[in-house]
Design an enzyme around this catalytic site. Structure first.
Site, PDB file in Angstrom:
ATOM      1  N   CYS A  50     -63.126 -14.521  -9.867  1.00 11.27           N
ATOM      2  CA  CYS A  50     -62.667 -13.587 -10.877  1.00 11.27           C
ATOM      3  C   CYS A  50     -63.494 -12.451 -10.922  1.00 11.27           C
ATOM      4  O   CYS A  50     -65.053 -12.996 -10.752  1.00 11.27           O
ATOM      5  CB  CYS A  50     -62.617 -14.339 -12.092  1.00 11.27           C
ATOM      6  SG  CYS A  50     -61.977 -13.241 -13.460  1.00 11.27           S
ATOM      7  N   LEU A 110     -64.704  -8.638 -12.906  1.00 14.43           N
ATOM      8  CA  LEU A 110     -64.477  -7.685 -13.734  1.00 14.43           C
ATOM      9  C   LEU A 110     -65.477  -6.573 -14.196  1.00 14.43           C
ATOM     10  O   LEU A 110     -66.732  -7.190 -14.067  1.00 14.43           O
ATOM     11  CB  LEU A 110     -64.188  -8.323 -15.289  1.00 14.43           C
ATOM     12  CG  LEU A 110     -64.223  -7.602 -16.505  1.00 14.43           C
ATOM     13  CD1 LEU A 110     -62.838  -6.692 -16.567  1.00 14.43           C
ATOM     14  CD2 LEU A 110     -64.510  -8.198 -17.810  1.00 14.43           C
ATOM     15  N   ARG A 164     -65.741   3.118 -12.656  1.00 11.24           N
ATOM     16  CA  ARG A 164     -66.254   4.378 -11.923  1.00 11.24           C
ATOM     17  C   ARG A 164     -67.458   4.964 -11.753  1.00 11.24           C
ATOM     18  O   ARG A 164     -67.782   5.833 -11.688  1.00 11.24           O
ATOM     19  CB  ARG A 164     -65.379   5.718 -12.495  1.00 11.24           C
ATOM     20  CG  ARG A 164     -63.917   5.407 -12.597  1.00 11.24           C
ATOM     21  CD  ARG A 164     -62.945   6.467 -13.307  1.00 11.24           C
ATOM     22  NE  ARG A 164     -61.769   6.600 -13.389  1.00 11.24           N
ATOM     23  CZ  ARG A 164     -60.865   6.440 -12.197  1.00 11.24           C
ATOM     24  NH1 ARG A 164     -61.162   6.790 -10.955  1.00 11.24           N
ATOM     25  NH2 ARG A 164     -59.564   6.413 -12.299  1.00 11.24           N
ATOM     26  N   LYS A 165     -68.572   3.671 -11.696  1.00  9.18           N
ATOM     27  CA  LYS A 165     -69.890   3.871 -11.548  1.00  9.18           C
ATOM     28  C   LYS A 165     -70.214   3.213 -10.047  1.00  9.18           C
ATOM     29  O   LYS A 165     -71.316   3.204  -9.967  1.00  9.18           O
ATOM     30  CB  LYS A 165     -70.483   3.421 -12.524  1.00  9.18           C
ATOM     31  CG  LYS A 165     -70.361   3.896 -14.007  1.00  9.18           C
ATOM     32  CD  LYS A 165     -71.510   3.402 -14.873  1.00  9.18           C
ATOM     33  CE  LYS A 165     -71.231   4.008 -16.547  1.00  9.18           C
ATOM     34  NZ  LYS A 165     -72.209   3.343 -17.551  1.00  9.18           N
ATOM     35  N   GLY A 166     -69.260   2.585  -9.422  1.00  8.74           N
ATOM     36  CA  GLY A 166     -69.456   1.805  -8.252  1.00  8.74           C
ATOM     37  C   GLY A 166     -70.116   0.597  -8.387  1.00  8.74           C
ATOM     38  O   GLY A 166     -70.179  -0.082  -7.466  1.00  8.74           O
ATOM     39  N   TYR A 167     -69.851   0.067  -9.632  1.00  6.09           N
ATOM     40  CA  TYR A 167     -70.321  -1.444 -10.007  1.00  6.09           C
ATOM     41  C   TYR A 167     -69.167  -2.295  -9.381  1.00  6.09           C
ATOM     42  O   TYR A 167     -69.711  -3.618  -9.011  1.00  6.09           O
ATOM     43  CB  TYR A 167     -70.343  -1.555 -11.476  1.00  6.09           C
ATOM     44  CG  TYR A 167     -71.516  -0.792 -12.238  1.00  6.09           C
ATOM     45  CD1 TYR A 167     -72.730  -0.537 -11.470  1.00  6.09           C
ATOM     46  CD2 TYR A 167     -71.667  -0.516 -13.507  1.00  6.09           C
ATOM     47  CE1 TYR A 167     -73.859   0.095 -11.846  1.00  6.09           C
ATOM     48  CE2 TYR A 167     -72.539   0.039 -14.079  1.00  6.09           C
ATOM     49  CZ  TYR A 167     -73.557   0.322 -13.158  1.00  6.09           C
ATOM     50  OH  TYR A 167     -74.759   1.090 -13.813  1.00  6.09           O
ATOM     51  N   GLY A 168     -67.746  -2.066  -9.378  1.00  5.46           N
ATOM     52  CA  GLY A 168     -66.987  -2.922  -8.856  1.00  5.46           C
ATOM     53  C   GLY A 168     -67.009  -3.145  -7.354  1.00  5.46           C
ATOM     54  O   GLY A 168     -67.309  -4.275  -6.931  1.00  5.46           O
ATOM     55  N   GLU A 200     -60.110 -15.093  -4.342  1.00  2.00           N
ATOM     56  CA  GLU A 200     -59.048 -15.960  -4.822  1.00  2.00           C
ATOM     57  C   GLU A 200     -57.790 -14.988  -5.052  1.00  2.00           C
ATOM     58  O   GLU A 200     -57.712 -13.942  -5.827  1.00  2.00           O
ATOM     59  CB  GLU A 200     -59.085 -16.654  -6.045  1.00  2.00           C
ATOM     60  CG  GLU A 200     -58.438 -17.915  -6.367  1.00  2.00           C
ATOM     61  CD  GLU A 200     -58.893 -18.620  -7.557  1.00  2.00           C
ATOM     62  OE1 GLU A 200     -58.341 -18.509  -8.752  1.00  2.00           O
ATOM     63  OE2 GLU A 200     -59.922 -19.207  -7.503  1.00  2.00           O
ATOM     64  N   SER A 209     -55.526  -8.871  -9.382  1.00  2.00           N
ATOM     65  CA  SER A 209     -55.035  -7.809 -10.297  1.00  2.00           C
ATOM     66  C   SER A 209     -54.742  -6.490  -9.446  1.00  2.00           C
ATOM     67  O   SER A 209     -55.312  -6.410  -8.420  1.00  2.00           O
ATOM     68  CB  SER A 209     -55.846  -7.547 -11.361  1.00  2.00           C
ATOM     69  OG  SER A 209     -57.301  -6.940 -10.843  1.00  2.00           O
TER      70      SER A 209
END
Length: 442
Positions: free
Chosen positions: A304, A306, A313-317, A338, A342
């Site tokens: 998972c 998040l 929009r800071k590049g963290y994802g 997995e 989303s």
């Protein structure tokens, strides 16, 4: 033509309908808060306010559930007022069977084709496509979660509107807004209770091991930002679901407010949670996380993920995804998330895979096989193949996949993603041992 005196014009019928109230399941047109434009919607629930006025909980049928909201009756009208839908982007939330209906050509819609299409677009099956037992469970889940309970949260210095239902216990589940401690993730109904809690708790970081800290800027240039140097500086904490059960359960409840089909709430023991924080003089402030099974039978390196809306929009994802693959490299294995992902997760992964694979091809200079790319990036081979296909960099010839690429084509693709926000990982500052390699890790 003479109209009967008992007949009513369409506007009159609509006015009468509005006075009587629309029933649950009615298709209407509703003015959306996000853009002020009318969109097709379905009445999901209704209630009376303190003054006796009708409010409706609506789902905009063209868009994801995250835009569902309570609206007054004055914002609802007949379907004749529907706008064009400009200003909002459609989310791919339809089942694979609906998406396949838009395909052209003479291909036969076999089960295999549907499965491949769903996997390619990271789309979960529709309710009717599930086994009977799962159908019942999915319908129960949809009925229980159709109306989000908590409308907003306050976390640290940010206030965020929620997207989905989360199973917080009563009486907290009935609160319009929850106040959440950013260090312990405990939740409160009132801000003053949160402030009392903050004055008492000694915690100023997640209850786990700090396994990564972004490098500081050089002394000669203290304002430098770029590469692995981040502002504010970042820390990653590994939290064991078995050792810090309450914290991890609270993290799952928080994340459910922004993830539609997350089902892990209380059984956190089999998982490790990697919590990304911005760091300052006051402590470490959570901005996102990903979870990972301690022992994944499917070889998944992420369960998972998040990034909180205030920090998107800071590049963290992309940083979180890259971090999961760095852990896979440390483990000496290939990884994949997995499924199903989303809609936002699918976009983030496609973007990460594209950049990682293009960089591998660019840096290697000589010919690479799919296996070479997979070993260099820790990305599973089927994800590599799908990404290369999306870039038209692979051909299927006599039973084999052949990579067809030049440095010029690679540079053209790299220019198209040059403006993406990225934060590199300095692997020399990653201090981590795979779970189970040391006696103390179990």
């Amino acid at each position: 033509m003479v109209q009967s005196r008992h007949a009513r014009s369409e506007p009159a019928v609509l006015d009468a309908r509005r006075e009587e109230g629309y029933g649950i399941g009615t298709r209407v047109s509703c003015e959306a808060t996000v853009d002020g434009v009318h969109h097709p919607a379905e009445i999901v629930e209704r209630k009376l306010d303190k003054a006796g006025g009708l409010h409706y909980y609506v789902h905009y049928t063209e868009f994801d559930k995250r835009l569902d909201e309570w609206v007054p009756a004055s914002r609802i009208s007949g379907l004749h007022s529907v706008g064009s839908g400009e200003g909002l982007s459609r989310a791919s939330t339809a089942p694979a069977s609906d998406l396949l209906a838009g395909l052209t050509g003479d291909q036969k819609m076999t089960r295999r084709l549907k499965r491949q299409f769903a996997e390619m677009h990271h789309v979960g099956p529709g309710v009717e496509e599930l086994p009977p037992l799962d159908q019942h469970a999915e319908k129960e889940h949809q009925e229980k979660t159709k109306v989000k309970n908590v409308q907003s949260i306050e976390l640290g210095r940010y206030q965020m509107d929620t997207w989905y239902y989360s199973p917080y216990p009563e009486p907290h589940a009935s609160c319009e807004r929850l106040y959440i401690c950013e260090y312990t993730l405990k939740y409160f109904r009132k801000r003053r209770t949160l402030l009392r809690h903050l004055a008492k708790t000694p915690l100023r970081a997640p209850p786990g091991d700090e396994i990564y800290r972004s490098p500081p800027p050089p002394a000669s240039d203290p304002g430098r930002v770029g590469g692995a140097i981040a502002s504010p500086p970042l820390s990653m904490y590994e939290v064991d679901g078995k050792k810090a059960k309450v914290y991890c359960q609270n993290l799952c409840l928080l994340s459910k407010l922004f993830l539609d089909h997350k089902t892990l709430y209380y059984d956190v023991d089999p998982f490790l949670f990697y919590v990304l924080c911005e760091r300052d003089a006051h402590g470490s402030h959570v901005v996102g996380y990903f979870s990972k099974e301690k022992d994944s039978a499917e070889g998944n390196n992420l369960a998972c993920i998040l990034t909180l809306p205030a920090h998107q929009r800071k590049g963290y994802g992309r940083f979180l995804i890259a971090f999961s693959y760095e852990l896979s490299k440390k483990e000496g294995r290939l990884g994949s998330p997995e499924r199903p992902l989303s809609d936002l997760g699918a976009v983030s992964y496609r973007s990460y895979w594209m950049r990682a694979i293009l960089e591998a091809l660019r840096d290697h200079r000589s010919a690479m096989s799919i296996k070479d790319i997979s070993e260099a990036t820790a990305i599973r081979t089927d994800d590599v193949v799908k990404t290369l296909e999306s870039l038209s960099l692979i051909k299927y010839w006599k039973g084999d996949h052949i990579i067809s690429v030049t440095q010029k084509i690679i540079e053209e693709h790299m220019r198209s993603i040059a403006n993406q926000k990225t934060i590199d990982i300095d692997v020399s500052r990653l201090h981590w041992t795979p779970y189970g390699k040391l006696d103390g890790r179990r």
